[in-house]
Write a protein that holds these residues in place. Structure first.
Motif, PDB file in Angstrom:
ATOM      1  N   THR A  19       0.825  -1.209  -0.019  1.00 54.41           N
ATOM      2  CA  THR A  19       0.020  -0.135   0.137  1.00 54.41           C
ATOM      3  C   THR A  19       0.841   1.088  -0.124  1.00 54.41           C
ATOM      4  OG1 THR A  19      -0.193  -0.059   2.376  1.00 54.41           O
ATOM      5  CG2 THR A  19      -1.965  -0.983   1.356  1.00 54.41           C
ATOM      6  N   GLN A  20       0.125   2.417  -0.608  1.00 54.54           N
ATOM      7  CA  GLN A  20       1.073   3.615  -0.692  1.00 54.54           C
ATOM      8  C   GLN A  20       0.028   4.742  -0.409  1.00 54.54           C
ATOM      9  OE1 GLN A  20       2.938   3.701  -4.449  1.00 54.54           O
ATOM     10  NE2 GLN A  20       4.164   1.721  -4.038  1.00 54.54           N
ATOM     11  N   ARG A  21       0.681   5.851  -0.213  1.00 54.19           N
ATOM     12  CA  ARG A  21      -0.358   7.058  -0.407  1.00 54.19           C
ATOM     13  C   ARG A  21       0.335   8.102  -1.259  1.00 54.19           C
ATOM     14  NH1 ARG A  21      -2.551   8.517   5.937  1.00 54.19           N
ATOM     15  NH2 ARG A  21      -3.690   6.306   6.065  1.00 54.19           N
ATOM     16  N   TRP A  22      -0.230   8.527  -2.232  1.00 50.68           N
ATOM     17  CA  TRP A  22       0.340   9.642  -3.378  1.00 50.68           C
ATOM     18  C   TRP A  22      -0.180  10.740  -3.056  1.00 50.68           C
ATOM     19  CZ3 TRP A  22      -0.537   6.278  -8.212  1.00 50.68           C
ATOM     20  CH2 TRP A  22       0.179   5.033  -8.360  1.00 50.68           C
ATOM     21  N   ARG A  23       0.458  11.954  -2.819  1.00 51.19           N
ATOM     22  CA  ARG A  23      -0.017  13.211  -2.349  1.00 51.19           C
ATOM     23  C   ARG A  23       0.549  14.244  -3.181  1.00 51.19           C
ATOM     24  NH1 ARG A  23      -3.191  10.101  -0.522  1.00 51.19           N
ATOM     25  NH2 ARG A  23      -3.758   9.987   1.746  1.00 51.19           N
ATOM     26  N   GLU A  24      -0.302  15.376  -3.441  1.00 53.06           N
ATOM     27  CA  GLU A  24       0.089  16.383  -4.064  1.00 53.06           C
ATOM     28  C   GLU A  24       0.788  16.232  -5.367  1.00 53.06           C
ATOM     29  OE1 GLU A  24       2.078  19.454  -1.344  1.00 53.06           O
ATOM     30  OE2 GLU A  24       0.153  19.448  -0.163  1.00 53.06           O
ATOM     31  N   ALA A  54       1.772  11.194 -29.542  1.00 56.09           N
ATOM     32  CA  ALA A  54       2.152  10.521 -28.451  1.00 56.09           C
ATOM     33  C   ALA A  54       2.233  11.665 -27.148  1.00 56.09           C
ATOM     34  CB  ALA A  54       3.339   9.936 -28.364  1.00 56.09           C
ATOM     35  N   TRP A  55       2.310  11.291 -26.029  1.00 58.43           N
ATOM     36  CA  TRP A  55       2.238  12.298 -24.682  1.00 58.43           C
ATOM     37  C   TRP A  55       3.120  11.879 -23.906  1.00 58.43           C
ATOM     38  CZ3 TRP A  55      -0.442  16.867 -24.550  1.00 58.43           C
ATOM     39  CH2 TRP A  55      -1.284  17.021 -25.701  1.00 58.43           C
ATOM     40  N   ILE A  56       3.979  12.993 -23.459  1.00 63.55           N
ATOM     41  CA  ILE A  56       4.863  12.705 -22.717  1.00 63.55           C
ATOM     42  C   ILE A  56       4.419  13.386 -21.108  1.00 63.55           C
ATOM     43  CG2 ILE A  56       7.432  13.019 -21.762  1.00 63.55           C
ATOM     44  CD1 ILE A  56       6.856  11.208 -24.220  1.00 63.55           C
ATOM     45  N   GLY A  57       4.444  12.814 -20.221  1.00 59.95           N
ATOM     46  CA  GLY A  57       4.150  13.433 -18.779  1.00 59.95           C
ATOM     47  C   GLY A  57       5.138  13.257 -17.904  1.00 59.95           C
ATOM     48  N   ALA A  58       5.165  14.324 -17.006  1.00 59.65           N
ATOM     49  CA  ALA A  58       6.229  14.418 -15.880  1.00 59.65           C
ATOM     50  C   ALA A  58       5.282  14.643 -14.710  1.00 59.65           C
ATOM     51  CB  ALA A  58       6.851  15.630 -16.077  1.00 59.65           C
ATOM     52  N   VAL A  59       5.357  13.840 -13.637  1.00 56.47           N
ATOM     53  CA  VAL A  59       4.613  13.693 -12.553  1.00 56.47           C
ATOM     54  C   VAL A  59       5.443  13.633 -11.360  1.00 56.47           C
ATOM     55  CG1 VAL A  59       2.478  12.595 -11.415  1.00 56.47           C
ATOM     56  CG2 VAL A  59       3.048  12.315 -13.899  1.00 56.47           C
ATOM     57  N   PRO A  60       5.749  15.012 -10.571  1.00 51.84           N
ATOM     58  CA  PRO A  60       6.301  15.360  -9.271  1.00 51.84           C
ATOM     59  C   PRO A  60       5.263  15.095  -8.248  1.00 51.84           C
ATOM     60  CG  PRO A  60       6.067  17.130 -10.337  1.00 51.84           C
ATOM     61  CD  PRO A  60       5.550  16.357 -11.340  1.00 51.84           C
ATOM     62  N   PHE A  61       5.602  14.403  -7.135  1.00 54.94           N
ATOM     63  CA  PHE A  61       4.592  14.098  -6.003  1.00 54.94           C
ATOM     64  C   PHE A  61       5.527  13.829  -4.740  1.00 54.94           C
ATOM     65  CE2 PHE A  61       4.892  10.190  -8.442  1.00 54.94           C
ATOM     66  CZ  PHE A  61       4.436   9.257  -7.436  1.00 54.94           C
ATOM     67  N   ARG A  62       4.505  13.571  -3.783  1.00 58.64           N
ATOM     68  CA  ARG A  62       5.063  13.156  -2.768  1.00 58.64           C
ATOM     69  C   ARG A  62       4.643  11.567  -2.218  1.00 58.64           C
ATOM     70  NH1 ARG A  62       3.236  14.742   1.872  1.00 58.64           N
ATOM     71  NH2 ARG A  62       1.674  16.165   1.441  1.00 58.64           N
ATOM     72  N   MET A  63       5.269  10.877  -1.782  1.00 57.96           N
ATOM     73  CA  MET A  63       4.997   9.257  -1.680  1.00 57.96           C
ATOM     74  C   MET A  63       5.094   9.050   0.073  1.00 57.96           C
ATOM     75  SD  MET A  63       4.851   7.025  -4.360  1.00 57.96           S
ATOM     76  CE  MET A  63       5.690   5.688  -4.428  1.00 57.96           C
ATOM     77  N   MET A  75       7.439   0.805   9.845  1.00 54.73           N
ATOM     78  CA  MET A  75       8.612   0.845   9.162  1.00 54.73           C
ATOM     79  C   MET A  75       8.549   1.291   7.570  1.00 54.73           C
ATOM     80  SD  MET A  75      10.342  -2.807  10.292  1.00 54.73           S
ATOM     81  CE  MET A  75      11.903  -2.382   9.409  1.00 54.73           C
ATOM     82  N   ALA A  76       7.223   1.887   7.370  1.00 53.23           N
ATOM     83  CA  ALA A  76       6.923   2.363   6.117  1.00 53.23           C
ATOM     84  C   ALA A  76       7.811   3.899   5.538  1.00 53.23           C
ATOM     85  CB  ALA A  76       5.245   2.843   6.049  1.00 53.23           C
ATOM     86  N   LEU A  77       7.919   3.964   4.480  1.00 53.13           N
ATOM     87  CA  LEU A  77       8.803   4.957   3.851  1.00 53.13           C
ATOM     88  C   LEU A  77       7.946   6.298   3.517  1.00 53.13           C
ATOM     89  CD1 LEU A  77      11.479   2.993   1.606  1.00 53.13           C
ATOM     90  CD2 LEU A  77      11.768   4.088   4.155  1.00 53.13           C
ATOM     91  N   ASP A  78       8.726   7.399   3.523  1.00 57.78           N
ATOM     92  CA  ASP A  78       7.842   8.501   2.943  1.00 57.78           C
ATOM     93  C   ASP A  78       9.276   9.270   2.040  1.00 57.78           C
ATOM     94  OD1 ASP A  78       5.931   8.210   4.739  1.00 57.78           O
ATOM     95  OD2 ASP A  78       6.286   9.776   5.917  1.00 57.78           O
ATOM     96  N   ALA A 103      13.703   9.179  -7.208  1.00 54.84           N
ATOM     97  CA  ALA A 103      13.180   9.152  -5.655  1.00 54.84           C
ATOM     98  C   ALA A 103      14.230   9.778  -4.799  1.00 54.84           C
ATOM     99  CB  ALA A 103      13.096   7.656  -5.335  1.00 54.84           C
ATOM    100  N   SER A 104      13.925  10.362  -3.784  1.00 54.49           N
ATOM    101  CA  SER A 104      14.955  10.884  -2.703  1.00 54.49           C
ATOM    102  C   SER A 104      15.194   9.859  -1.823  1.00 54.49           C
ATOM    103  CB  SER A 104      14.202  11.924  -1.879  1.00 54.49           C
ATOM    104  OG  SER A 104      12.930  11.576  -1.205  1.00 54.49           O
ATOM    105  N   SER A 105      14.851   8.455  -1.688  1.00 52.71           N
ATOM    106  CA  SER A 105      15.144   7.494  -0.879  1.00 52.71           C
ATOM    107  C   SER A 105      15.955   6.422  -1.761  1.00 52.71           C
ATOM    108  CB  SER A 105      13.816   6.837  -0.400  1.00 52.71           C
ATOM    109  OG  SER A 105      14.230   5.519   0.318  1.00 52.71           O
ATOM    110  N   TRP A 106      17.235   6.379  -1.301  1.00 54.04           N
ATOM    111  CA  TRP A 106      17.956   5.474  -1.784  1.00 54.04           C
ATOM    112  C   TRP A 106      17.404   4.019  -1.686  1.00 54.04           C
ATOM    113  CZ3 TRP A 106      20.788   1.169  -0.025  1.00 54.04           C
ATOM    114  CH2 TRP A 106      21.704   0.677  -0.921  1.00 54.04           C
ATOM    115  N   LEU A 107      17.013   3.775  -0.586  1.00 59.36           N
ATOM    116  CA  LEU A 107      16.458   2.384  -0.342  1.00 59.36           C
ATOM    117  C   LEU A 107      15.198   1.956  -1.311  1.00 59.36           C
ATOM    118  CD1 LEU A 107      16.389  -0.268   1.477  1.00 59.36           C
ATOM    119  CD2 LEU A 107      14.912   0.967   3.019  1.00 59.36           C
TER     120      LEU A 107
END
Length: 239
Positions: A19-24, A54-63, A75-78, A103-107
């Protein structure tokens, strides 16, 4: 070919893989010719154009609260994430092909590369919000693959209706990846995005050029934003 764009929105049977939460989420889109995308997508995947482009999308967000089903919630990651994608279909099933994911998380990068064979990269990433104004920056470590956007959230337009351009761009529930000559398929399930219009005030990026796409220094043709959704993840499966 007429594609069934509703079936992938339905939840698969059985337990999820995580499971995940995608925000903003910000969705910025440019159109390009099919010939500019075709060499960068596996031959076994068909491009999924809208009105011949064709369409190219860039999608920045918070996980947020990212975890496989076996991992304790504590132990979930943000982390921050940015994906660069186009739209394809495989055996009549429409979905997403990712050129890259930051992603900002190396793991998280290591886990996604090993578990999903996705082209994740570790990046320095930051986001700031003041009211309706947002800035989001990403710089891939060791590479010239940057994305720096300032935008403003505008009026709510709600969930996208099937058959509309917004539904075509936003409501994508299948992802495809290549692994040892085979196509892997994953699926997510969530409620339709509660979408808003958005306005980009400034966008500088080298992400598309780093992927072998056109540099796309022009303004995006269409922009959306969503406060986010809660997500179940299924797969991946070899097809």
């Amino acid at each position: 070919m007429t594609l069934d764009r509703i079936a992938p929105t339905r939840r698969p049977e059985g337990p999820n893989a995580g499971t995940q939460r995608w925000r903003e989420l910000l969705f910025v889109h440019w159109s390009v010719t099919l010939d500019e995308v075709r060499p960068l997508v596996p031959a076994s995947l068909e491009l999924d154009p809208w009105e011949g482009r064709a369409w190219i999308g860039a999608v920045p967000f918070r996980m947020e609260e990212i975890r496989p089903s076996w991992l304790p919630r504590a132990m979930a990651l943000d982390f921050l994430e940015l994906n660069l994608r186009t739209y394809v279909h495989h055996r009549g099933r429409p979905g997403v092909w990712f050129f890259s994911l930051e992603a900002s998380s190396w793991l998280a990068v290591r886990a996604a590369r090993l578990g999903w064979s996705l082209p994740y990269w570790h990046a320095r990433m930051r986001t700031e919000r003041e009211g309706a104004r947002v800035r989001y920056t990403s710089s891939r470590r060791g590479h010239d693959a940057r994305f720096d956007v300032e935008y403003e959230i505008d009026d709510a337009i709600g969930a996208s209706a099937p058959g509309t351009f917004e539904h075509f761009l936003l409501e994508r529930y299948l992802l495809f990846a290549a692994h040892r000559g085979r196509i892997l398929e994953g699926q997510v399930h969530h409620l339709p995005y509660p979408a808003h219009r958005a306005r980009v005030h400034r966008l500088e990026q080298t992400l598309t050029a780093a992927a072998g796409l056109p540099a796309l220094q022009r303004a995006p043709e269409i922009v959306h934003w969503s406060p986010g959704v809660d997500v179940e993840v299924f797969g991946p499966w070899a097809t």
